[in-house]
Design a protein around this motif. Structure first.
Motif, PDB file in Angstrom:
ATOM      1  N   ARG A  53      12.960  -3.091   7.308  1.00 32.74           N
ATOM      2  CA  ARG A  53      13.104  -4.156   6.312  1.00 32.74           C
ATOM      3  C   ARG A  53      12.189  -3.901   5.117  1.00 32.74           C
ATOM      4  N   PRO A  54      12.642  -4.170   3.909  1.00 33.86           N
ATOM      5  CA  PRO A  54      11.799  -4.000   2.717  1.00 33.86           C
ATOM      6  C   PRO A  54      10.639  -5.000   2.732  1.00 33.86           C
ATOM      7  N   VAL A  55       9.450  -4.507   2.423  1.00 32.67           N
ATOM      8  CA  VAL A  55       8.244  -5.345   2.395  1.00 32.67           C
ATOM      9  C   VAL A  55       7.830  -5.540   0.936  1.00 32.67           C
ATOM     10  N   VAL A  56       7.721  -6.792   0.537  1.00 36.88           N
ATOM     11  CA  VAL A  56       7.340  -7.110  -0.835  1.00 36.88           C
ATOM     12  C   VAL A  56       5.828  -6.958  -0.986  1.00 36.88           C
ATOM     13  N   GLY A  63       7.798  -2.870  -6.839  1.00 39.24           N
ATOM     14  CA  GLY A  63       8.911  -3.327  -6.018  1.00 39.24           C
ATOM     15  C   GLY A  63       8.633  -3.190  -4.533  1.00 39.24           C
ATOM     16  N   PRO A  64       9.605  -3.608  -3.688  1.00 41.84           N
ATOM     17  CA  PRO A  64       9.428  -3.560  -2.228  1.00 41.84           C
ATOM     18  C   PRO A  64       9.299  -2.125  -1.717  1.00 41.84           C
ATOM     19  N   VAL A  65       8.676  -1.998  -0.551  1.00 41.24           N
ATOM     20  CA  VAL A  65       8.485  -0.695   0.098  1.00 41.24           C
ATOM     21  C   VAL A  65       9.064  -0.774   1.508  1.00 41.24           C
ATOM     22  N   THR A  66       9.819   0.239   1.908  1.00 36.28           N
ATOM     23  CA  THR A  66      10.432   0.297   3.234  1.00 36.28           C
ATOM     24  C   THR A  66       9.786   1.410   4.047  1.00 36.28           C
ATOM     25  N   GLU A  67       9.357   1.077   5.246  1.00 35.32           N
ATOM     26  CA  GLU A  67       8.713   2.068   6.099  1.00 35.32           C
ATOM     27  C   GLU A  67       9.694   3.144   6.556  1.00 35.32           C
TER      28      GLU A  67
END
Length: 532
Positions: free
Chosen positions: A34-37, A317-321
């Protein structure tokens, strides 16, 4: 035999484990996808970054005969110049003496490193080459760093280090400042070194602190250390020569390496650095596979770019693991199918309960195996590592599949009174205790291979709930079950009880050990009763 009430309770607990295990696996993979803000960085540009070109497998500065081509350095610096104003190097060997001249083509400056060690002959060559490089490229060099953490490693005395610094200063242009770089604690131990450098270069790495700092508090830690060092060295310019965060590796207390955490730390640090007049350098430009040999998995993953020179995360912006998180679910589905197929062989039971157990166990095993494969992609450095790790993973899957066939038979209400596969359990306990020993006595750089040992250990825990062993476990198994749990407590204590992974590792040891210990106790009581 167990009383009927206990049987029912054990069956219910076994079903609970079988339901929770695949749910936990599915949730873990979804969670890292999931994208993390995160708060945005003030800019994509960074003042300075550590540069070592050894970003491909097999490339290492320990190979004194390896020389990086000017073409590769040019390729790297051309790309780095789009986001960095400066690069820091650490030595003159392996072709790195060409960096200042190439950097000048792209209007970059260099914090030029001269590597020092305990070998005087090597040091003499490094110093001579560094002086020649500085004199040939004075406009491209922002500063000369004579020695990196050589006091921390205990390879030189402060007196000998001072002599090297004075030699370099006397032979290079006065316009180029000369410094030495080390962790901030070493500057406190050897404050006299501040008198022989033009400015103090300190390393602040919250992850590697003796008391590791979690990401959300890491930049505040940097601020506190920087303020403290200003008080210790009043009137002396300070530079943060290294700061950063790793994107993969083992958890240290609550300091967790991940892409999301690296992005969070770097963005927070850049916002802080923009508010103060502080020169700094971030470690590092590219992931360095060779560092895994000396620092474990985490050593190879401090780069802003990966080893293929691709950015690991955006600055805004968001970061996805893990963008390919769905592969974990796919692996779970494949595992469920394979376990069902394995359950068909020589089947002596009927009913939906058995098939459901195989589906649930197979999905959990698939997600766990996928976790281990992901970990192997980070940790394995060559074909030998891959071969050994793959063989261990295959063995763990086979043990789990064989046990799930027996578990399915039990849950289908057709009791299987056959003894557990003692040699399989012996092998699983032996491998687990062997790794427990490594973790207890030399675990600083070792990962917890959770995906590997979850498979047999949880399977044996469920199997132990459903069966009552008819024979006393062997002395070797009783010893390893007890020793494994005691050894697994050591990482929990070493991490001050703050590492969730250390606690989970203890749980894995308990999962396979408890059925052995219970059988030991039950049979001991039975023997006493018979004797009475």
């Amino acid at each position: 035999m167990l009383p009927a009430s206990k049987n029912i309770a054990h069956y219910g607990l076994a079903w609970l484990v079988l339901v929770l295990a695949p749910l936990a696996g599915a949730f873990w993979w979804w969670n890292i996808g999931r994208p993390v803000v995160l708060p945005d960085a003030p800019s994509d540009r960074i003042a300075c970054v550590s540069y070592a070109p050894f970003r491909k497998l097999g490339e290492t500065p320990y190979d004194i005969h390896f020389v990086m081509t000017p073409e590769r350095i040019d390729e790297d610096l051309r790309a780095l110049s789009k986001r960095f104003d400066c690069v820091r190097t650490y030595s003159q060997s392996n072709g790195l003496s060409a960096v200042p001249a190439i950097a000048a083509r792209y209007h970059m400056q260099v914090l030029m490193g001269i590597w020092l060690s305990s070998v005087e002959k090597y040091n003499a060559n490094e110093v001579a080459q560094g002086i020649a490089t500085a004199n040939a490229n004075p406009g491209a060099i922002r500063g000369i760093i004579v020695g990196n953490e050589v006091l921390l490693r205990g390879e030189l005395s402060p007196k000998r280090l001072t002599e090297y610094i004075q030699t370099v200063r006397a032979a290079t242009p006065k316009s180029i400042p000369v410094t030495y770089a080390d962790v901030w604690e070493r500057w406190l131990k050897y404050p006299q070194m501040a008198q022989v450098v033009d400015y103090v270069t300190i390393h602040i790495l919250p992850y590697w602190e003796d008391n590791p700092v979690k990401t959300v508090d890491a930049v505040q830690h940097v601020e506190d250390v920087y303020a403290r060092m200003q008080k210790v060295f009043p009137g002396k310019q300070l530079m943060i020569g290294e700061t950063g965060w790793p994107s993969a590796g083992r958890l240290r207390r609550s300091a967790e390496p991940s892409i999301v955490d690296e992005a969070l730390y770097l963005r927070d640090f850049l916002r802080y650095a923009a508010t103060v007049n502080m020169p700094y350098n971030v470690i590092e430009a590219f992931d360095q596979p060779w560092k895994r040999a000396q620092e474990g998995t985490v050593g190879g993953y401090w780069g802003i770019f990966d080893s293929q020179a691709r950015p690991k995360f955006p600055m805004r912006g968001p970061v996805t693991e893990e963008p390919r998180w769905w592969l974990g679910w796919l692996a779970g589905a494949i595992g469920a199918v394979l376990f069902v197929l394995a359950g068909m062989r020589a089947r002596q039971w009927r009913g939906a309960k058995g098939w459901l157990a195989l589906l649930l166990g197979g999905f959990a095993a698939g997600t766990s195996a996928a976790w281990q494969l992901r970990q192997m992609s980070y940790a394995c450095t060559g074909w030998a590592d891959w071969l050994l790790s793959s063989a261990c993973l295959l063995g763990a899957l086979c043990v789990a599949a064989a046990l799930m066939r027996r578990i399915a038979s039990q849950l289908a209400d057709h009791r299987d009174h056959s003894e557990p596969a003692t040699w399989w359990r012996f092998g699983s306990l032996f491998a687990l205790v062997l790794y427990d020993i490594l973790m207890a006595f030399d675990g600083r750089y070792l990962d917890f291979p959770m995906g590997l040992f979850l498979l047999p250990c949880v399977a044996y825990a469920v199997f132990g709930l459903l069966t009552h062993e008819q024979a006393m476990p062997s002395a070797e198994q009783r010893f390893m079950a007890s020793a494994g749990v005691l050894l697994a407590i050591v990482p929990v204590v070493a991490e001050m009880g703050m590492s969730k992974v250390a606690w989970l590792w203890l749980g894995v040891n308990l999962a396979i050990a408890v059925p052995v210990l219970i059988a030991w106790r039950c049979h001991a009581v039975y023997l006493k009763t018979q004797q009475a």
